[in-house]
Design an enzyme around this catalytic site. Structure first.
Site, PDB file in Angstrom:
ATOM      1  N   ARG A 295      -9.699  -0.967  -2.502  1.00  0.00           N
ATOM      2  CA  ARG A 295     -10.372  -1.239  -3.783  1.00  0.00           C
ATOM      3  C   ARG A 295     -11.674  -2.003  -3.581  1.00  0.00           C
ATOM      4  O   ARG A 295     -12.685  -1.711  -4.216  1.00  0.00           O
ATOM      5  CB  ARG A 295      -9.426  -2.005  -4.711  1.00  0.00           C
ATOM      6  CG  ARG A 295      -8.350  -1.102  -5.260  1.00  0.00           C
ATOM      7  CD  ARG A 295      -7.348  -1.810  -6.156  1.00  0.00           C
ATOM      8  NE  ARG A 295      -6.472  -0.784  -6.741  1.00  0.00           N
ATOM      9  CZ  ARG A 295      -5.455  -1.033  -7.553  1.00  0.00           C
ATOM     10  NH1 ARG A 295      -5.152  -2.275  -7.886  1.00  0.00           N
ATOM     11  NH2 ARG A 295      -4.725  -0.035  -8.042  1.00  0.00           N
ATOM     12  N   TYR A 439     -10.831   6.781  -8.112  1.00  0.00           N
ATOM     13  CA  TYR A 439      -9.768   6.663  -7.099  1.00  0.00           C
ATOM     14  C   TYR A 439      -9.426   5.220  -6.730  1.00  0.00           C
ATOM     15  O   TYR A 439     -10.121   4.305  -7.110  1.00  0.00           O
ATOM     16  CB  TYR A 439     -10.000   7.566  -5.893  1.00  0.00           C
ATOM     17  CG  TYR A 439     -11.201   7.412  -4.992  1.00  0.00           C
ATOM     18  CD1 TYR A 439     -12.058   6.336  -5.041  1.00  0.00           C
ATOM     19  CD2 TYR A 439     -11.459   8.402  -4.040  1.00  0.00           C
ATOM     20  CE1 TYR A 439     -13.126   6.248  -4.161  1.00  0.00           C
ATOM     21  CE2 TYR A 439     -12.527   8.311  -3.164  1.00  0.00           C
ATOM     22  CZ  TYR A 439     -13.350   7.227  -3.231  1.00  0.00           C
ATOM     23  OH  TYR A 439     -14.398   7.141  -2.369  1.00  0.00           O
ATOM     24  N   GLU A 440      -8.301   5.064  -6.047  1.00  0.00           N
ATOM     25  CA  GLU A 440      -7.707   3.748  -5.745  1.00  0.00           C
ATOM     26  C   GLU A 440      -7.415   2.961  -7.025  1.00  0.00           C
ATOM     27  O   GLU A 440      -7.555   1.740  -7.067  1.00  0.00           O
ATOM     28  CB  GLU A 440      -8.608   2.915  -4.815  1.00  0.00           C
ATOM     29  CG  GLU A 440      -9.134   3.613  -3.581  1.00  0.00           C
ATOM     30  CD  GLU A 440      -8.052   4.193  -2.694  1.00  0.00           C
ATOM     31  OE1 GLU A 440      -6.868   3.904  -2.925  1.00  0.00           O
ATOM     32  OE2 GLU A 440      -8.400   4.967  -1.797  1.00  0.00           O
ATOM     33  N   GLY A 441      -6.981   3.687  -8.064  1.00  0.00           N
ATOM     34  CA  GLY A 441      -6.733   3.063  -9.364  1.00  0.00           C
ATOM     35  C   GLY A 441      -7.978   3.197 -10.225  1.00  0.00           C
ATOM     36  O   GLY A 441      -9.016   2.631  -9.906  1.00  0.00           O
ATOM     37  N   GLN A 446      -7.788  -1.046 -13.101  1.00  0.00           N
ATOM     38  CA  GLN A 446      -8.326  -2.319 -12.588  1.00  0.00           C
ATOM     39  C   GLN A 446      -8.351  -3.361 -13.703  1.00  0.00           C
ATOM     40  O   GLN A 446      -7.995  -4.524 -13.510  1.00  0.00           O
ATOM     41  CB  GLN A 446      -9.754  -2.144 -12.048  1.00  0.00           C
ATOM     42  CG  GLN A 446      -9.904  -1.079 -10.969  1.00  0.00           C
ATOM     43  CD  GLN A 446      -9.009  -1.319  -9.777  1.00  0.00           C
ATOM     44  OE1 GLN A 446      -8.859  -2.460  -9.323  1.00  0.00           O
ATOM     45  NE2 GLN A 446      -8.391  -0.261  -9.272  1.00  0.00           N
TER      46      GLN A 446
END
Lengths: 597, 597
Positions: A295, A439-441, A446
């Site tokens: 992240r 991506y990555e949440g 977030q």
């Protein structure tokens, strides 16, 4: 003009703002004298500008190729560049010397990572994910796993991936179906389909180490029954070299809007052999080691694409002759003035710099706290480092990618019609950058992580500590009695007051109705990011002012004061709108029935 | 779910909000009973959804093909769809009956245009530009030119283009080099290269009528020496049929980020035969007839892509199961809730609706003023119509495309990773939409047109008239004493006050330093757009409230009140930030020397 790594700004941050040499007593920092750091920055600039940047457009236009034998070929030139990356010793910069790394502070490695990502985001994702796999095994592996995998991953000889997403489950990993059946010899048979696996198959490394989330037969449903497995493409033989082919294969590649040079794979595990990493049913917490690092890296990608796009826009604005300045010709001998004379063009370039330079300071400042969390001999500094890393990670990811995309879009706008054509680089920056919001949440996730977990952690210790730090810094700076710094302390104090008011509102209204917290989350994240950048700009202005008072002649210091004043005047007023919006709560947002959409 | 034309919202606007039947005494409106309009909307919905929408992705993936004989082939299926468009009588909807048109109000035709653009923007640009050429010749052609060209253009048998841009000159047309040499027989030889010519070559029509800006030999330099020429691809013969091939050819196509189905051509005029349209050296003012129509059309495109992207996002959000509502399961029998239960997903969908429905009302309301400018028997109504069309055109173009792009980006965000793949339609909407912020004058140029020309025109008559109208409407609505309308009148009055303050600031500071006007322009345009939408939402809320009080059961009325309240609470507070930013003036924006970028 091709991409020029911002070495001068990196050196300003590391030397002047973060004063890296203050930490020379810490192990990781002992070898990072500013002389060494300057050399690293220069060599990183050369490598990324000369080797990676020229392949960026190639990767975009050519993309990756999948073949029926389940192999994937990366774009022309990627393999040779990857060999140069490995040969140049770049992989080990921030890795543990025990596994062949150089053990430099992460904040120094970050400068290299940013340059790589600006030069070629799709390429840089391959080593980026490898480093994530390295970190997860470093944190949770057995001694044997560490000895076997870490040297290969630290050197980038082997690649690493994260296998999380399945067709029916992305954000909600509790729905995960990939299963693991014990073989009785300590290994497992892993079966299931994973999608959107970046670098899931490629021709750059001799082996690929997949970290795979799966559910051991009989494990509880939901997120408490998920374990993490090491599933190598080739099973390591007795000497640790790639041996027999594992039954994990790439069934195809996604067609995407951007990052065409990175292979986004459908990965099928067909009774593939895997080794448990860490404890049974504790897979998510280990994966989150990798995820948190990722992240931060994605926030950096947003910044990196913004930097590259800004540079292209600034170069175009200085070259393109069109129209005359509203205040009289600035290029009277030419047929027209360069478009940089026009205020609305300046607005976009200044917005971009205010975000990029402030965002970079925020990113590097946070990364330094990450180093201190690991390396400081002082318990309080370690705790603060951990607190800030946890608190700032969702802000950096969400804020820098949202704003980075805006900067890329403004850079296209500066180009006019030229920017929409693929002859200019800015369309690729915009398209590549867009994935970083997802991506990555996603950035919405977030924001939820920030308001739902990070604010409340340890009784709000991290955010309260941050507020106290801001108050202290404002008071200390005001006490200097310098007129140049007044716009900064005034702006920062106001923004901090608004952020605190929003935090209080969340505490009062989020418990009564959790939808209020969700409804406020994205505005809160942006209010937080804007306030953090106001802090960074105040720090940079004070640093620059002191340098100028000391007689420093480098124009960067005067520029920092000017861009900082612009940030305070033209970017920061946005905070009030975020506060006003979030305080209206969830009522109008949730009032319509789902069928009305 | 494929695109569904928003017939219900169009009918609400035309029937309830704009009360089209009030104008039944005007010539263009006589044939536009709501019964006829409803039929047109239904047929338009069928044609655009069934014929144009299925070709949207085809056009994106296949693109146009250029061949060495300078011909261009449009994507598979475009030619057959174009034939259906012509056969269906759609071209003539808003055209003059004297040239074969149906002469309906433009505001009715706009509903069809919006649906076409949502269904297939790249396709719809071909007839869109043809209609622009029609309008320019209708306004400035000789009787012979009108008789020759208008029936062919009104029926879309022939296509039309705008040939403005040259490699070194886009916004700054004064730099134009294409030259025109009189042949002595009333015709001219046109020579020069034009770029970014949408539909400059295609296989859809039997002839193409290029409207070309060029400089007659010996004409003054700059914008006062530019004339406009009709340059047909095939010279019309004695019967008006396409005859000899003119020496105008397509040298190639641009590779672009989006609108792949539209051929963006490099056009070379090599002593091509052209006819002067209008007076010598007055070409720009005629081109601006076409350009203004095009600008309104581009604002519509931003809205249309937003509508299509919103629909895709809403459908995805109702289908995709992931996570649970923060307030308890909403789909307890399923493995997870649909993501529409999450407030941050709602935020994006509600933001989108607030912008789309408010923006559509603003666009249609302005278009009605355009009809009244032409058709009203009342001198004051005609003047107001002209004033508003001139004032609102840059706002509609800039605001609806900036916001439309944001809606497309939010729609991608709702999709998560799926949105970044080309399996889902939203990447195309985002990429296609992006050009709308650039062409027909970048949004920065729109903002300059607004603050530099439109505000000051006729002593500020248009903007003062608008302020008075807002004041009157607020007072009249407050006098109703209805609680439901209070958030609307309060929000509108506050926004109007801020817009007026910004206008005053511009008057006071723009003359002293013109850079202040340039520096304020984009924030001013957005402040204007937000205020205009607040007016529209107040009108819609009052209309809906009256309908509900009358016992109307259609849920659209309650939805309008809810979405409107959301707009007031969650979108409109942005006005204060625009005001605060613009009042800081040009100083920090222009302080850095150009070399510092």
């Amino acid at each position: 003009m091709p991409y020029q790594p911002p070495v001068r700004d990196h050196a300003f941050l590391l030397r002047d703002l973060l004063e890296l040499e203050r930490y020379a007593n810490l192990p990781a920092f002992a070898d990072a004298s500013m002389e060494t750091v300057d050399q690293i920055l220069d060599e990183a600039a050369r490598f990324t500008a000369e080797v990676l940047a020229p392949l960026n457009s190639v990767g975009d236009k050519e993309g990756c190729h999948w073949a029926a034998d389940n192999s994937v070929t990366t774009p022309k030139g990627f393999k040779a560049a990857y060999e140069q990356l490995v040969a140049g010793g770049w992989p080990g910069l921030g890795s543990d010397p025990a596994y062949g790394g150089q053990g430099l502070p992460h904040v120094v490695n970050l400068a290299f990572s940013e340059m790589s990502s600006s030069a070629n985001m799709a390429f840089s994702m391959y080593p980026g994910l490898t480093h994530g796999a390295y970190s997860a095994i470093l944190a949770a592996g057995t001694p044997e796993q560490k000895d076997l995998y870490l040297p290969k991953l630290a050197s980038f000889q082997w690649g690493g991936t994260m296998n999380l997403t399945e067709p029916h489950c992305g954000t909600d990993l509790g729905l995960l179906r990939t299963k693991a059946v014990p073989n009785g010899d300590g290994t497992y048979k892993i079966s299931g389909q994973k999608i959107w696996i970046s670098g899931g198959e490629q021709d750059l490394t001799e082996n690929i180490v997949h970290l795979v989330l799966a559910r051991i037969e009989g494990a509880p449903a939901g997120t408490r029954g998920i374990s993490l497995f090491i599933v190598p493409k080739f099973l390591p033989d007795a000497e640790g070299a790639p041996g027999a082919r594992n039954s994990v294969k790439c069934l195809g590649l996604e067609e995407k809007m951007g990052i065409h040079g990175n292979a986004t794979c459908v990965i099928s595990h067909e009774e593939a052999t895997g080794w448990l990493l860490g404890e049974e049913n504790r897979g998510l917490s280990i994966m989150f080691i990798m995820m948190n690092e990722a992240r931060l890296g994605v926030g950096m990608q947003g910044l990196a694409q913004a930097e590259a796009a800004y540079q292209a826009a600034a170069a175009f604005a200085k070259e393109r002759l069109q129209g005359r300045s509203l205040t009289g010709p600035k290029n009277p001998d030419g047929p027209a003035d360069p478009i940089i004379v026009h205020p609305d063009i300046r607005r976009m370039l200044m917005d971009s710099r205010a975000i990029i330079e402030g965002g970079r300071a925020f990113l590097f400042w946070t990364a330094l706290h990450g180093d201190l969390a690991e390396a400081s001999p002082d318990e309080a500094a370690r705790q603060k480092g951990h607190d800030y890393m946890a608190l700032m990670t969702p802000v950096l990811k969400g804020f820098l990618t949202d704003k980075g995309f805006q900067v890329c879009s403004d850079a296209m706008q500066v180009h006019g019609g030229a920017g929409f054509t693929e002859h200019f680089p800015v369309s690729q920056y915009l398209r590549d950058c867009r994935i970083a919001l997802i991506y990555e949440g996603t950035n919405g996730i977030q924001a939820l992580d920030l308001v739902g977990r990070k604010l409340a952690a340890d009784g709000g210790r991290a955010v309260m500590g941050f507020f106290a730090e801001l108050d202290g810094y404002v008071a200390e700076t005001e006490a200097l009695g310098l007129d140049e710094l007044k716009p900064f302390t005034e702006g920062l104090a106001k923004a901090k007051g608004e952020l605190q008011e929003a935090t209080l509102w969340l505490m009062q209204n989020g418990l009564a109705n959790p939808d209020n917290a969700g409804a406020a989350s994205t505005d809160y994240l942006h209010l937080f990011g804007l306030t953090a950048l106001a802090y960074m700009w105040t720090k940079m202005a004070r640093t620059a002012q002191a340098k100028i008072a000391d007689g420093a002649a480098d124009p960067i210091y005067a520029e920092k004061l000017t861009v900082g004043r612009y940030y305070m005047a033209r970017v920061l007023p946005q905070t009030a709108a975020h506060l006003a919006k979030l305080k209206t709560g969830a009522e109008t947002m949730m009032a319509l029935p789902a069928e009305a959409f």
